[in-house]
Scaffold this active site. Structure first.
Site, PDB file in Angstrom:
ATOM      1  CB  CYS A 141      -0.929  -0.007   1.215  1.00 34.23           C
ATOM      2  SG  CYS A 141      -1.925   1.483   1.341  1.00 34.23           S
ATOM      3  CB  CYS A 144      -0.624   2.616   4.025  1.00 36.70           C
ATOM      4  SG  CYS A 144      -2.106   1.942   3.284  1.00 36.70           S
ATOM      5  CG  ASP A 145       3.164   1.260   4.396  1.00 40.60           C
ATOM      6  OD1 ASP A 145       2.719   1.757   5.447  1.00 40.60           O
ATOM      7  OD2 ASP A 145       2.942   0.093   4.045  1.00 40.60           O
TER       8      ASP A 145
END
Ligand code: NAP
Length: 314
Positions: A141, A144-145
């Site tokens: 992701c 997200c990261d």
């Protein structure tokens, strides 16, 4: 052993399992049809679309829209017509005459009809080091990261829409992105390909697969192998984003309704499954194109099909 599901009378007309674009649209249409509707979502509503940094091909948003924003408006719109949303992981779907029993990790529900909209989840590479370094440099992701990799050299694995779109997104943070693809031609939409091929931060490593992800505490390198021949190289990277396709979230349906050989729920454009009163919408069903635009169409169809099923049964 799980006991039988007790049915004191259905509180809900329809239960929707999964809160991505298909589930939320089914929720909107079912609620507007004045059906008592519950949507059960395991995490936060929005599904995979909610963690897509930008969606450029959903009509009505020239210039694109963030997946998170788009999904938040889907949710608000459905709730404004009375959709109830509960959190839970659905573990079992049972059929008992005209009733559908839905068991989550901590609750049981029954309804007259069920709509499965559980979508899909990312495939793993299945190579040594992948499990060990999950959350320590291995990610699925970018939204997200991505920000953890400011000025880093990283890799993205895959050649489809997800890999190439997310590689482009990662150029916001990373110094260099190596896209590792097992062929010499991308599968991604042409317009996305053009952007990536012209981006100076992105380098393509063609005809190559990852054999191992290595490092000490965090990812430090990938061992790559050419698909043809035995040539192997070590690529030093601080992170690797894996985008090699998806598999359906349908394990809990094994033996309940018909699935195809890959686990997708067998259902056509009318969203009817092998079991009357159970409908399947979005990425989880057998279909040609898995996009937000097609998930939305499925969700609307499934809600209307459920309404028709309920009124016929009454
Ligand atoms: P995908 O289209 O299935 O592409 C997967 C990619 O990973 C392919 O390039 C494939 O290579 C490669 N791959 C598969 N297994 C591999 C393995 N074991 N090792 C190395 N590489 C492997 O998956 P996706 O990109 O996640 O897209 C899924 C669906 O969502 C598609 O329908 C896509 O159109 C849609 N989507 C659309 C957008 C958009 O903005 N339009 C964005 C994201 C996703 P090959 O090419 O050689 O098969």
């Amino acid at each position: 052993m799980m006991g039988p599901i007790v049915m004191p009378g259905d509180k809900y007309d329809v239960i929707i399992i999964g809160g991505g674009p298909a589930g939320l649209t089914a929720g909107l249409y079912a609620s507007r049809a004045r059906l008592a509707t519950l949507l059960i979502e395991e995490l936060i509503p929005g599904g995979q679309a909610a963690v897509t940094h930008q969606i450029d091909n959903y009509p009505g948003f020239p210039g694109g829209i963030s997946g998170e924003k788009l999904m938040e408006s889907f949710k608000q719109q459905a709730e404004s017509f009375g959709l109830e949303i509960a959190q839970g992981r659905v573990e079992r779907l049972t059929l008992n005459g005209d009733h559908k029993g839905i068991r989550t990790d901590d609750k049981e529900y029954t309804a007259k009809a069920a709509i499965i909209a559980t979508g899909s989840r990312p495939n793993n590479l299945g190579v040594p080091g992948e499990e060990k370094f999950k959350g320590k440099g291995v990610s699925y992701c970018a939204t997200c990261d991505g920000a953890f990799f400011r000025d880093a050299e990283i890799a993205v694995v895959g050649g489809g829409d997800s890999a190439i779109k997310e590689a482009l997104f990662l150029t916001k943070f990373a110094r260099k992105i190596n896209v590792i693809h097992r062929r010499s031609e991308l599968r991604a939409e042409k317009v996305i390909q053009e952007k990536a091929l012209g981006n100076e931060k992105i380098e393509f490593v063609w005809d190559s697969v990852v054999e191992e992800i290595g490092g000490e505490k965090m990812v430090e390198y990938l061992n790559l192998k050419k698909v043809k021949g035995d040539e192997r190289v070590r690529l030093k990277v601080e992170g690797v984003f894996v985008y090699i396709g998806n598999r359906p979230n349908s394990d809990f349906l094994q033996g309940v309704i018909e699935l195809d050989e890959k686990g997708y729920v067998k259902a056509g454009d009318n969203t009817e499954t092998s079991s009357p009163g159970i409908f399947a919408a979005g990425d989880v069903r057998t279909k040609l194109l898995r996009q937000v635009a097609t998930a939305v169409g499925d969700g609307a169809t499934a809600a209307m099909a459920a309404e028709e099923y309920i009124s016929r049964a009454e």
